[in-house]
Design an enzyme around this catalytic site. Structure first.
Site, PDB file in Angstrom:
ATOM      1  CG  ASP A   1      37.634  22.146  19.446  1.00 28.52           C
ATOM      2  OD1 ASP A   1      38.196  22.677  20.414  1.00 28.52           O
ATOM      3  OD2 ASP A   1      37.379  22.747  18.384  1.00 28.52           O
TER       4      ASP A   1
ATOM      5  CB  SER B   1      42.395  13.957  11.218  1.00 28.47           C
ATOM      6  OG  SER B   1      42.736  15.306  10.978  1.00 28.47           O
TER       7      SER B   1
ATOM      8  N   GLY C   1      37.930  11.565  13.822  1.00 26.31           N
ATOM      9  CA  GLY C   1      36.513  11.685  14.177  1.00 26.31           C
ATOM     10  C   GLY C   1      35.762  12.354  13.044  1.00 26.31           C
TER      11      GLY C   1
HETATM   12  P1  ADP Z   1      38.629  15.686  14.151  1.00 27.92           P
HETATM   13  O1  ADP Z   1      37.764  16.806  13.663  1.00 27.92           O
HETATM   14  O2  ADP Z   1      40.113  16.042  14.163  1.00 27.92           O
HETATM   15  O3  ADP Z   1      38.335  14.388  13.488  1.00 27.92           O
HETATM   16  P2  ADP Z   1      37.190  14.802  16.549  1.00 27.92           P
HETATM   17  O4  ADP Z   1      37.122  15.468  17.868  1.00 27.92           O
HETATM   18  O5  ADP Z   1      35.931  14.591  15.801  1.00 27.92           O
HETATM   19  O6  ADP Z   1      38.289  15.616  15.711  1.00 27.92           O
HETATM   20  O7  ADP Z   1      37.880  13.403  16.711  1.00 27.92           O
HETATM   21  C1  ADP Z   1      39.242  13.184  16.991  1.00 27.92           C
HETATM   22  C2  ADP Z   1      39.360  11.975  17.894  1.00 27.92           C
HETATM   23  O8  ADP Z   1      39.088  12.376  19.238  1.00 27.92           O
HETATM   24  C3  ADP Z   1      38.362  10.864  17.570  1.00 27.92           C
HETATM   25  O9  ADP Z   1      39.051   9.623  17.563  1.00 27.92           O
HETATM   26  C4  ADP Z   1      37.354  10.935  18.735  1.00 27.92           C
HETATM   27  O10 ADP Z   1      36.829   9.671  19.036  1.00 27.92           O
HETATM   28  C5  ADP Z   1      38.254  11.413  19.837  1.00 27.92           C
HETATM   29  N1  ADP Z   1      37.609  12.023  21.019  1.00 27.92           N
HETATM   30  C6  ADP Z   1      36.393  12.603  21.154  1.00 27.92           C
HETATM   31  N2  ADP Z   1      36.203  13.024  22.424  1.00 27.92           N
HETATM   32  C7  ADP Z   1      37.328  12.704  23.122  1.00 27.92           C
HETATM   33  C8  ADP Z   1      37.760  12.838  24.484  1.00 27.92           C
HETATM   34  N3  ADP Z   1      37.007  13.418  25.396  1.00 27.92           N
HETATM   35  N4  ADP Z   1      39.001  12.374  24.814  1.00 27.92           N
HETATM   36  C9  ADP Z   1      39.800  11.792  23.900  1.00 27.92           C
HETATM   37  N5  ADP Z   1      39.462  11.616  22.616  1.00 27.92           N
HETATM   38  C10 ADP Z   1      38.239  12.064  22.230  1.00 27.92           C
END
Ligand code: ADP
Length: 170
Positions: free
Chosen positions: A32, A119, A121
């Site tokens: 995000d 979800s 992360g």
């Molecule tokens: P959530 O709160 O839904 O868990 P997160 O952003 O913490 O969301 O994580 C969701 C997934 O996105 C995780 O597997 C994380 O490693 C991944 N992620 C983080 N940054 C990026 C990026 N720049 N591009 C693609 N995936 C990413």
């Protein structure tokens, strides 16, 4: 029709990338934060307008904004479930998040769409089960007539990448 890559979703030139947002829709950490940072203030401006109307984005639902400065034309914001052990409809909500994003993309005539591992992360959903749900939901969706031509699963970490390759038998 279904691909998996290991990389940063903000770099992709596709019709839409999906954001694993939170209910405020006003940005956060993880993917995000990366999307808002790379996409610039236009995305946040549209998110604010949407939130004025709907107050908050319910887990499992999705909304669409411009891609701002991103190479992607649109961002589809959806909210996955926070993992609370598995007895709080987490699997159902995760499936709804993927399905809502796919349906919205279809309505907007989006042909190429990229998903992060929603979800898995900060929200703590077990990666293997999350990948099974993501793949299953997309595969089933693509069995019916659709405008969508390509779905890309974008894995940011090695573990998710390995799981997706295994489940997609690549
Ligand atoms: P959530 O709160 O839904 O868990 P997160 O952003 O913490 O969301 O994580 C969701 C997934 O996105 C995780 O597997 C994380 O490693 C991944 N992620 C983080 N940054 C990026 C990026 N720049 N591009 C693609 N995936 C990413």
């Amino acid at each position: 029709m279904i691909k998996v890559i290991n990389g940063d979703i903000t770099k992709l030139t596709v019709d839409a990338i999906v954001n694993a947002a939170n209910s405020s829709c006003l940005g956060g950490g993880g993917v995000d934060g990366a999307i808002h940072k790379a996409g610039g203030p236009e995305i946040l401006k549209e998110c604010r307008k949407i939130i004025e109307k709907i107050r908050y984005l319910q887990p499992g639902n999705a909304v669409i904004t411009t891609g701002g400065n991103l190479p992607a034309k649109f961002v589809i914001h959806t909210v996955g479930p926070v993992w609370k052990g598995g007895n709080f409809r987490e699997e159902f909500i995760l499936k709804s998040a993927y399905l809502s994003a796919l349906k919205l993309a279809d309505q907007k005539n989006i042909k190429t769409i990229a998903f992060p591992n929603i979800s898995t992360g900060i929200f703590g959903f077990p990666k293997y089960i999350a990948a099974e749900i993501a793949i299953d939901t997309v595969r089933n969706y693509l069995k019916n007539p659709t405008n969508i031509e390509e779905v890309i699963f974008v894995c940011f970490d090695e573990e998710n990448y390995r799981i997706y390759k295994e489940l997609l038998a690549l």
